[in-house]
Each structure stands twice: as C-alpha cells, then as structure tokens.
Design an enzyme around this catalytic site. Structure first.
Site, PDB file in Angstrom:
ATOM      1  N   ASP A 104      -3.859   5.816  -1.000  1.00 61.22           N
ATOM      2  CA  ASP A 104      -3.874   5.553   0.446  1.00 61.22           C
ATOM      3  C   ASP A 104      -5.163   4.793   0.754  1.00 61.22           C
ATOM      4  OD1 ASP A 104      -1.809   7.432   0.124  1.00 61.22           O
ATOM      5  OD2 ASP A 104      -2.198   8.378   2.066  1.00 61.22           O
ATOM      6  N   LYS A 115       0.528   3.247   6.961  1.00 60.55           N
ATOM      7  CA  LYS A 115       0.146   4.597   7.398  1.00 60.55           C
ATOM      8  C   LYS A 115      -0.693   4.484   8.664  1.00 60.55           C
ATOM      9  CE  LYS A 115      -2.737   8.469   5.748  1.00 60.55           C
ATOM     10  NZ  LYS A 115      -3.464   9.002   4.561  1.00 60.55           N
ATOM     11  N   LYS A 135       4.082   6.172   7.064  1.00 62.24           N
ATOM     12  CA  LYS A 135       3.481   7.504   7.018  1.00 62.24           C
ATOM     13  C   LYS A 135       2.731   7.773   8.314  1.00 62.24           C
ATOM     14  CE  LYS A 135       0.178  10.346   4.406  1.00 62.24           C
ATOM     15  NZ  LYS A 135      -0.623  10.444   3.157  1.00 62.24           N
TER      16      LYS A 135
END
Length: 237
Positions: free
Chosen positions: A107, A170, A200
C-alpha cells in the site's frame, strides 16, 4: 442500508490493520492470530514488522519467508507512509525490501502535493517506480488521501494509478488531518476506475453500517483497525 453481508462474507473484505507507532512484535503476532480467527483477507503492518507479520513462518522473526498457506491472511505493508513525501527511488527500495521480507501486498502513498501542483504525470511516474520494484503477483494499492483532494484530483490520481499498473486505489492513510474514507469519494473512485481496479476504503470505517455503505459505494476492500468489533455487529448467517 440495503446490503447485508454475513460475518464470514464481510471478513473477506477486511485488511486487519496495525500501523501504530508504538506497536510491538507481540502486538503484530496477536494481530495475525486475530485476523486468521476472523477470516480476514489480510493484515497490514509497518515495514519493519514484516518478519513478524509473516506469521506463517511460525512467528520466528529470523525465519525465511515462506509461501502463505491457502486460506491464511495475506500480508500487506505500507510504502512512503504516511506523507508520501519520499523520493520514488526510496519508495521503490522500500517496496522491494518488503517483498523480500514476505509482503504479498504493498500500500503505497503518493505525493498529493504533485496533484495540487498540477503534475499528475509525476504521480504516475512515482507509482510506476514502485510497480517495477514490486511486480505482479504482488498486489499494489495506491493511497491517494481522497479527503484532501478535489474531485478532479481524485480522478487524476485514479487515472495515474491505472496507467501505472496498480491493482487498487485506496482512500486514505488514516493519518491525514483531512480525514478518511467517505462514501462519495469511494463512489467517485469506482466510477473512475470501473472494473479495472479494486477500491479500498480506509480511515474511519468503524461500524457495520460504515462497512456496508462503503461496499455499496464500490469498495472491494476495507482497511480497518477495528475489524473484530465490526464483525461482531454482522449477522452470523
């Protein structure tokens, strides 16, 4: 709330997360065990916790990373966290080391200042550098800090992520003063990436109702530190 997922169904959306600065090895061991008990999709831990986070090695921080057993939680870590204000070469090195240490998902945080300066091409270059350092099958999620962006900037960040070969966009680190995920941002991200990328939602997803709202808006993964409590609100069947 029209969508209602069971406890087991919802668990498969969850990245069970521990990114606190005072987290210990014992905390991460407990996180992984809890994630496995919950049936969570993954855990997400800080990069220097990865030898411990790779718990399928038997919780031995000196053990070589091994293949994750089928059905066990995947292991994610963060890169360029939490500001994104790191040289791309540093992010790439961090990502490569994370994979060596057993991470299966990365991430990464972009430099949102580049979007603010009207330079989305630099964001794309940044993401490409990490993608090259951590190629598929490693899953790459791009954290865009949606709460700090305009709608136009959210779209630009999503387009740059797709062009650079990311697997997910995300919403948030959970550390930015602007806040975390919103239903509106998740919906815009989903409209922008279509079915090509995952979305996400992370930051502020603390209840079952929050989780259902994010999934209805288009989220395919949820980053939560309170996943166990959220699952307790979900129906068993």
């Amino acid at each position: 709330m029209s969508l209602k997922l069971t406890r087991a169904e919802l668990a498969k959306y969850i990245d069970h997360t521990l990114l606190a600065t005072d987290a210990t090895n014992d905390d991460v061991r407990a996180l992984y065990a809890e994630a496995a008990e919950m049936g969570a999709y993954a855990v997400c831990v800080s990069p220097n916790m990865l030898p411990v986070g790779a718990a399928w090695t038997g919780l031995d921080p000196d053990a070589e990373p091994a293949e994750i057993p089928e059905g066990a939680p995947q292991v994610a870590t963060v890169v360029g966290f939490p500001s994104g204000k790191h040289h791309s070469s540093i992010k790439a090195t961090e990502a490569a080391r994370a994979v060596t240490d057993g991470a299966t998902e990365i991430d990464m945080v972009i430099d949102i200042g580049q979007l603010k300066a009207g330079q989305p091409e630099l964001v794309e270059q940044d993401i490409r550098a990490v993608r090259r350092a951590a190629p598929a099958p490693t899953v790459l999620k791009v954290i865009i800090e949606s709460a700090a962006l305009t709608d136009e900037e959210i779209v630009q960040a999503c387009e740059a992520s797709a062009a650079a070969g990311a697997d997910f966009v995300k919403t948030s680190t959970g550390f930015h003063k602007a806040g975390g995920a919103t239903v509106e941002a998740v919906a815009l991200m989903r409209r922008t990436v279509g079915d090509a990328l995952g979305v996400k939602a992370s930051g502020g997803v603390r209840t079952y109702a929050d989780a259902m709202a994010m999934i209805e808006a288009g989220a395919t993964r949820l980053g939560m530190s309170s996943g166990k409590q959220v699952l307790e609100e979900a129906p068993e069947a």
